[in-house]
Scaffold this motif. Structure first.
Motif, mmCIF file in Angstrom:
data_model
loop_
_atom_site.group_PDB
_atom_site.id
_atom_site.type_symbol
_atom_site.label_atom_id
_atom_site.label_comp_id
_atom_site.label_asym_id
_atom_site.label_seq_id
_atom_site.Cartn_x
_atom_site.Cartn_y
_atom_site.Cartn_z
ATOM 1 N N ALA A 174 -0.066 -29.119 -37.731
ATOM 2 C CA ALA A 174 0.548 -27.842 -38.113
ATOM 3 C C ALA A 174 0.155 -26.710 -37.169
ATOM 4 C CB ALA A 174 0.158 -27.492 -39.551
ATOM 5 N N HIS A 175 -1.001 -26.838 -36.518
ATOM 6 C CA HIS A 175 -1.476 -25.782 -35.616
ATOM 7 C C HIS A 175 -1.277 -26.131 -34.138
ATOM 8 C CE1 HIS A 175 -3.267 -24.362 -39.326
ATOM 9 N NE2 HIS A 175 -3.346 -23.180 -38.734
ATOM 10 N N ARG A 176 -0.532 -27.162 -33.885
ATOM 11 C CA ARG A 176 -0.256 -27.579 -32.508
ATOM 12 C C ARG A 176 0.595 -26.530 -31.818
ATOM 13 N NH1 ARG A 176 3.962 -29.868 -29.747
ATOM 14 N NH2 ARG A 176 3.470 -31.506 -28.231
ATOM 15 N N GLU A 177 0.184 -26.145 -30.614
ATOM 16 C CA GLU A 177 0.980 -25.238 -29.774
ATOM 17 C C GLU A 177 1.510 -26.051 -28.606
ATOM 18 O OE1 GLU A 177 -1.242 -21.783 -28.620
ATOM 19 O OE2 GLU A 177 -2.149 -21.583 -30.608
ATOM 20 N N GLY A 178 2.796 -25.922 -28.341
ATOM 21 C CA GLY A 178 3.416 -26.698 -27.274
ATOM 22 C C GLY A 178 3.214 -26.076 -25.905
ATOM 23 N N ARG A 179 3.833 -26.692 -24.921
ATOM 24 C CA ARG A 179 3.774 -26.173 -23.550
ATOM 25 C C ARG A 179 4.524 -24.854 -23.456
ATOM 26 N NH1 ARG A 179 4.339 -31.859 -22.801
ATOM 27 N NH2 ARG A 179 2.728 -32.672 -21.392
ATOM 28 N N LEU A 180 4.014 -23.941 -22.634
ATOM 29 C CA LEU A 180 4.675 -22.673 -22.403
ATOM 30 C C LEU A 180 6.013 -22.926 -21.729
ATOM 31 C CD1 LEU A 180 4.502 -19.564 -22.489
ATOM 32 C CD2 LEU A 180 3.444 -19.654 -20.241
ATOM 33 N N VAL A 183 7.270 -26.479 -20.291
ATOM 34 C CA VAL A 183 6.839 -27.220 -19.097
ATOM 35 C C VAL A 183 5.438 -26.858 -18.593
ATOM 36 C CG1 VAL A 183 9.180 -27.623 -18.221
ATOM 37 C CG2 VAL A 183 7.996 -25.546 -17.582
ATOM 38 N N ILE A 184 4.919 -25.680 -18.947
ATOM 39 C CA ILE A 184 3.650 -25.223 -18.384
ATOM 40 C C ILE A 184 2.495 -25.546 -19.334
ATOM 41 C CG2 ILE A 184 2.344 -23.213 -17.586
ATOM 42 C CD1 ILE A 184 5.053 -21.913 -16.907
ATOM 43 N N GLY A 185 1.451 -26.171 -18.800
ATOM 44 C CA GLY A 185 0.275 -26.481 -19.605
ATOM 45 C C GLY A 185 0.452 -27.744 -20.424
ATOM 46 N N GLU A 186 -0.480 -27.937 -21.351
ATOM 47 C CA GLU A 186 -0.484 -29.110 -22.219
ATOM 48 C C GLU A 186 -0.491 -28.658 -23.672
ATOM 49 O OE1 GLU A 186 -0.256 -32.303 -21.391
ATOM 50 O OE2 GLU A 186 -0.087 -31.734 -19.287
ATOM 51 N N PRO A 187 0.003 -29.504 -24.574
ATOM 52 C CA PRO A 187 -0.102 -29.167 -25.997
ATOM 53 C C PRO A 187 -1.571 -28.960 -26.370
ATOM 54 C CG PRO A 187 1.399 -31.008 -25.675
ATOM 55 C CD PRO A 187 0.732 -30.763 -24.353
#
Length: 202
Positions: A174-180, A183-187
């Motif tokens: 539920a608190h997972r943030e995706g790539r910017l 495409v940028i960064g990692e989850p």
């Protein structure tokens, strides 16, 4: 040189210098006052929370910031990335990495100690330790950990809190943030937000 010649030379010098002085004053006004105020105003309108430091409030009291990590060492909480800042961890006034190269014995010892602490907190966990749990970020202020780092700690947190593992894993998801921009960064997950959500569980 007579008085008329001196006055004429001075007038020419003033005429030559005037555009430079006017340009200096205009650019100082533009880059020193107008531009910073405009950027600040745009940031406060477009990114209100980040521009204010990402401070998290609970019952009107600041409990931390989403943009700067905080130290957690209680086994019932998820632990963040180590911080190399001094004199205390996550010191925003001393942002920076350790500057220790991969062959530096100090770095090797620090990583060994961090791995040992993680193993001691969860002796039954034989999984490989995610690298972001034992190495500091370049800023020393990183508030996030990878999904792998959160999953590595999930069983310990569930056991200490007496929660089903599935519930803790659902909280991570539920608190997972995706790539910017996809495409940028990692989850990743924000450690403070995840721990506050854990503390709010009944």
């Amino acid at each position: 040189m007579n008085t008329d010649s001196q006055a004429s030379a001075l007038a020419r010098a003033v005429a030559v210098a005037r555009p430079a002085v006017v340009l200096l004053l205009l650019l100082s006004l533009l880059t020193g006052i107008v531009y910073p105020l405009a950027v600040t105003a745009i940031a406060r309108l477009a990114f209100a929370s980040a521009a204010a430091g990402g401070v998290l409030l609970r019952n009107g009291t600041a409990v931390g910031a989403t943009l700067i990590g905080q130290p957690f060492s209680d086994p019932k909480h998820f632990w963040g990335r180590p911080s190399a800042t001094t004199p205390q961890p996550y010191n925003g006034n001393a942002s920076g990495g350790s500057n220790l190269g991969p062959l530096n014995p100090q770095l090797t010892e620090a990583v060994r100690a961090r791995v040992a602490a993680l193993r001691a907190a969860d002796p039954g966990n034989l999984a490989a330790v995610p690298v972001d749990l034992v190495t500091a970020s370049g800023s020393g202020l990183d508030p996030h950990i990878s999904l792998a780092a959160a999953q590595f700690q999930a069983a310990r947190v569930a056991r200490v809190r007496g929660l089903p593992l599935a519930r803790v894993e659902a909280l991570i998801a539920a608190h997972r943030e995706g790539r910017l921009a996809g495409v940028i960064g990692e989850p990743r997950v924000n450690v403070l937000e995840l721990n506050l959500a854990l503390d709010a569980l009944k």
